[in-house]
Scaffold this motif. Structure first.
Motif, PDB file in Angstrom:
ATOM      1  N   LEU A  33      16.539   4.664   3.611  1.00 22.05           N
ATOM      2  CA  LEU A  33      16.286   3.232   3.435  1.00 22.05           C
ATOM      3  C   LEU A  33      15.492   2.733   4.641  1.00 22.05           C
ATOM      4  O   LEU A  33      15.944   2.838   5.775  1.00 22.05           O
ATOM      5  CB  LEU A  33      17.607   2.464   3.320  1.00 22.05           C
ATOM      6  N   ILE A  34      14.299   2.219   4.393  1.00 21.14           N
ATOM      7  CA  ILE A  34      13.447   1.693   5.464  1.00 21.14           C
ATOM      8  C   ILE A  34      13.387   0.185   5.309  1.00 21.14           C
ATOM      9  O   ILE A  34      13.032  -0.329   4.239  1.00 21.14           O
ATOM     10  CB  ILE A  34      12.027   2.289   5.390  1.00 21.14           C
ATOM     11  N   GLU A  35      13.732  -0.525   6.344  1.00 21.59           N
ATOM     12  CA  GLU A  35      13.724  -1.981   6.293  1.00 21.59           C
ATOM     13  C   GLU A  35      12.952  -2.551   7.468  1.00 21.59           C
ATOM     14  O   GLU A  35      13.106  -2.114   8.603  1.00 21.59           O
ATOM     15  CB  GLU A  35      15.158  -2.529   6.293  1.00 21.59           C
ATOM     16  N   VAL A  36      12.104  -3.525   7.180  1.00 22.73           N
ATOM     17  CA  VAL A  36      11.374  -4.259   8.213  1.00 22.73           C
ATOM     18  C   VAL A  36      11.907  -5.681   8.233  1.00 22.73           C
ATOM     19  O   VAL A  36      12.008  -6.323   7.187  1.00 22.73           O
ATOM     20  CB  VAL A  36       9.857  -4.275   7.916  1.00 22.73           C
ATOM     21  N   GLN A  37      12.267  -6.165   9.410  1.00 18.45           N
ATOM     22  CA  GLN A  37      12.829  -7.513   9.529  1.00 18.45           C
ATOM     23  C   GLN A  37      12.074  -8.272  10.614  1.00 18.45           C
ATOM     24  O   GLN A  37      12.023  -7.849  11.762  1.00 18.45           O
ATOM     25  CB  GLN A  37      14.325  -7.438   9.872  1.00 18.45           C
ATOM     26  N   ILE A  90       8.608  13.253   1.194  1.00 20.29           N
ATOM     27  CA  ILE A  90       9.101  12.266   0.230  1.00 20.29           C
ATOM     28  C   ILE A  90       8.740  12.709  -1.180  1.00 20.29           C
ATOM     29  O   ILE A  90       7.575  12.994  -1.478  1.00 20.29           O
ATOM     30  CB  ILE A  90       8.508  10.876   0.518  1.00 20.29           C
ATOM     31  N   CYS A  91       9.745  12.781  -2.036  1.00 15.49           N
ATOM     32  CA  CYS A  91       9.516  13.159  -3.428  1.00 15.49           C
ATOM     33  C   CYS A  91       9.180  11.947  -4.283  1.00 15.49           C
ATOM     34  O   CYS A  91       8.303  11.982  -5.130  1.00 15.49           O
ATOM     35  CB  CYS A  91      10.749  13.858  -4.008  1.00 15.49           C
ATOM     36  N   LYS A  92       9.904  10.858  -4.046  1.00 17.44           N
ATOM     37  CA  LYS A  92       9.664   9.649  -4.839  1.00 17.44           C
ATOM     38  C   LYS A  92      10.284   8.453  -4.136  1.00 17.44           C
ATOM     39  O   LYS A  92      11.154   8.578  -3.270  1.00 17.44           O
ATOM     40  CB  LYS A  92      10.249   9.792  -6.237  1.00 17.44           C
ATOM     41  N   LEU A  93       9.807   7.282  -4.518  1.00 17.54           N
ATOM     42  CA  LEU A  93      10.411   6.033  -4.076  1.00 17.54           C
ATOM     43  C   LEU A  93      11.335   5.533  -5.171  1.00 17.54           C
ATOM     44  O   LEU A  93      11.051   5.683  -6.355  1.00 17.54           O
ATOM     45  CB  LEU A  93       9.328   4.993  -3.770  1.00 17.54           C
ATOM     46  N   LEU A  94      12.434   4.930  -4.773  1.00  8.98           N
ATOM     47  CA  LEU A  94      13.463   4.499  -5.711  1.00  8.98           C
ATOM     48  C   LEU A  94      13.638   2.994  -5.643  1.00  8.98           C
ATOM     49  O   LEU A  94      13.293   2.349  -4.653  1.00  8.98           O
ATOM     50  CB  LEU A  94      14.797   5.181  -5.382  1.00  8.98           C
ATOM     51  N   GLU A  95      14.170   2.426  -6.685  1.00  9.17           N
ATOM     52  CA  GLU A  95      14.569   1.022  -6.688  1.00  9.17           C
ATOM     53  C   GLU A  95      16.084   0.966  -6.675  1.00  9.17           C
ATOM     54  O   GLU A  95      16.753   1.757  -7.319  1.00  9.17           O
ATOM     55  CB  GLU A  95      14.021   0.292  -7.917  1.00  9.17           C
ATOM     56  N   LEU A 155      13.068   2.328  -0.394  1.00  8.96           N
ATOM     57  CA  LEU A 155      14.046   3.396  -0.516  1.00  8.96           C
ATOM     58  C   LEU A 155      13.343   4.658  -0.994  1.00  8.96           C
ATOM     59  O   LEU A 155      12.682   4.657  -2.038  1.00  8.96           O
ATOM     60  CB  LEU A 155      15.153   3.008  -1.507  1.00  8.96           C
ATOM     61  N   ALA A 156      13.458   5.732  -0.212  1.00  6.42           N
ATOM     62  CA  ALA A 156      12.801   6.995  -0.530  1.00  6.42           C
ATOM     63  C   ALA A 156      13.832   8.098  -0.696  1.00  6.42           C
ATOM     64  O   ALA A 156      14.913   8.061  -0.108  1.00  6.42           O
ATOM     65  CB  ALA A 156      11.811   7.371   0.575  1.00  6.42           C
ATOM     66  N   GLU A 157      13.464   9.083  -1.497  1.00  5.22           N
ATOM     67  CA  GLU A 157      14.267  10.292  -1.652  1.00  5.22           C
ATOM     68  C   GLU A 157      13.430  11.459  -1.127  1.00  5.22           C
ATOM     69  O   GLU A 157      12.282  11.636  -1.550  1.00  5.22           O
ATOM     70  CB  GLU A 157      14.630  10.516  -3.109  1.00  5.22           C
ATOM     71  N   ASP A 158      13.997  12.244  -0.220  1.00  4.02           N
ATOM     72  CA  ASP A 158      13.220  13.355   0.329  1.00  4.02           C
ATOM     73  C   ASP A 158      13.434  14.626  -0.488  1.00  4.02           C
ATOM     74  O   ASP A 158      14.141  14.634  -1.496  1.00  4.02           O
ATOM     75  CB  ASP A 158      13.529  13.560   1.820  1.00  4.02           C
ATOM     76  N   SER A 159      12.812  15.725  -0.033  1.00  2.00           N
ATOM     77  CA  SER A 159      12.839  16.978  -0.794  1.00  2.00           C
ATOM     78  C   SER A 159      14.221  17.599  -0.862  1.00  2.00           C
ATOM     79  O   SER A 159      14.470  18.492  -1.676  1.00  2.00           O
ATOM     80  CB  SER A 159      11.843  17.968  -0.180  1.00  2.00           C
ATOM     81  N   LEU A 184       0.785  -1.228   0.000  1.00  2.55           N
ATOM     82  CA  LEU A 184       0.000   0.000   0.000  1.00  2.55           C
ATOM     83  C   LEU A 184       0.818   1.281   0.000  1.00  2.55           C
ATOM     84  O   LEU A 184       0.437   2.266  -0.633  1.00  2.55           O
ATOM     85  CB  LEU A 184      -0.942   0.005   1.220  1.00  2.55           C
ATOM     86  N   LEU A 185       1.917   1.305   0.736  1.00  7.24           N
ATOM     87  CA  LEU A 185       2.620   2.565   0.950  1.00  7.24           C
ATOM     88  C   LEU A 185       3.436   3.016  -0.252  1.00  7.24           C
ATOM     89  O   LEU A 185       3.965   4.127  -0.255  1.00  7.24           O
ATOM     90  CB  LEU A 185       3.516   2.472   2.186  1.00  7.24           C
ATOM     91  N   ARG A 186       3.553   2.171  -1.272  1.00  8.14           N
ATOM     92  CA  ARG A 186       4.241   2.595  -2.490  1.00  8.14           C
ATOM     93  C   ARG A 186       3.348   3.495  -3.347  1.00  8.14           C
ATOM     94  O   ARG A 186       3.800   4.078  -4.320  1.00  8.14           O
ATOM     95  CB  ARG A 186       4.693   1.372  -3.286  1.00  8.14           C
TER      96      ARG A 186
END
Length: 303
Positions: A71-75, A38-43, A61-65, A14-16
């Motif tokens: 880098l957000i990781e859930v483990q 957040i400006c965009k999500l990156l690969e 992975l997000a790029e801010d203004s 959902l969050l993408r």
């Protein structure tokens, strides 16, 4: 209290969606104590999933203004070398996002935000922050930037040029949520938003991440995911229990196996009952709940 979709599942599905960026922006603004847009999500090579990882970890992975990388990781699964993996992920981003031939002044700031659902290391807190500083081994003073460097790089401290790490040990949170950050940790831990929560992003969680917004197929996949989480946690707890009992429980191999199976089944059943209660409260038809959870109509009626 209403139930909402767990953050790790929302990260996958959902969050993408740009309409839901406010959830991520709220978490990051609260954690970094600075307004994040957040400006965009990156690969990136660092955040690709293989088949094993699909239920085990989630990277975004997000790029801010300001052009900084987050880098957000859930483990969910225990990983003894997780600290090294954090280092590898942040270091790889530094090298991926600089073009060949560019000067080192083009190296981008990286934040590594790690939401872990297992006991990582040994400590009393549930949120940790790590950054790089240089101190004199004789004088103990902190190495600072020159006035020219401050003006050029538009930062005040050397540490602001280096990757920063945040670790959120959400399973270790067991108190009443009183601050915006604690409200976020409570949601990450339980999948519920505390009453009266004021933290940025949680209002969007309540609007966009409700269970009753999911289709029947999505609900089935979601509750299979929750079952997997229960099994993972049961395996971790079992390993700890076996370690403590080692040397004192000779001849009980069969009993341990039966205990593991019974504990896993009980954990899954309790999770299904909890989920069925939430779906029933959300007005989902009993027959649909029975199909999704595997419980009988009679069991659901008694909830």
């Amino acid at each position: 209290m209403a139930n909402y979709i767990r953050f790790d599942w929302a990260m996958k599905r959902l969050l993408r969606n740009k309409a839901n960026y406010a959830v991520l922006e709220g978490l990051l603004t609260t954690l970094l104590e600075d307004k994040v847009k957040i400006c965009k999500l990156l690969e990136s090579e660092s955040n690709q999933e293989d088949e094993y990882d699909k239920y085990n970890r989630v990277d975004m992975l997000a790029e801010d203004s300001r052009g900084e990388l987050i880098l957000i990781e859930v483990q969910n699964n225990n990983e003894y070398a997780y600290f090294q993996r954090m280092l590898f992920g942040a270091s790889k981003l530094v090298t991926e996002y600089i073009n060949r031939g560019e000067g080192y002044e083009k190296v981008r700031k990286v934040y590594s935000v790690n939401i872990v659902y297992f006991s990582l290391g040994h400590g009393k807190d549930f949120v940790y922050h790590g950054k790089t500083e240089f101190r004199g081994i004789h004088e103990g003073d902190l190495l600072e930037l020159s006035p020219f460097q401050r003006q050029t790089f538009k930062v005040d401290q050397v540490s602001q040029l280096y990757p920063e790490y945040y670790i959120l040990k959400v399973n270790d949170f067991n108190r009443v949520a009183k601050t915006p950050l604690e409200e976020w940790i409570y949601y990450l831990n339980t999948g519920e938003v505390p009453e009266g929560a004021t933290a940025p992003g949680l209002e969007t969680v309540k609007e966009q991440l409700q269970l009753d917004r999911m289709s029947q197929d999505e609900l089935k996949a979601y509750y299979r995911h929750l079952d997997n989480i229960v099994i993972l946690r049961d395996n971790i707890q079992t390993e700890r229990a076996e370690g403590r009992a080692e040397g004192r429980a000779e001849g009980r191999e069969e009993g341990l196996a039966e205990g593991r199976a019974e504990g896993r089944e009980q954990g899954i059943r309790e999770e299904r009952l909890k989920n069925a209660t939430a779906m029933k409260a959300a007005g989902i038809p009993i027959e649909t709940i029975a199909q999704i959870t595997g419980l009988t109509v009679e069991e659901i009626k008694t909830l």
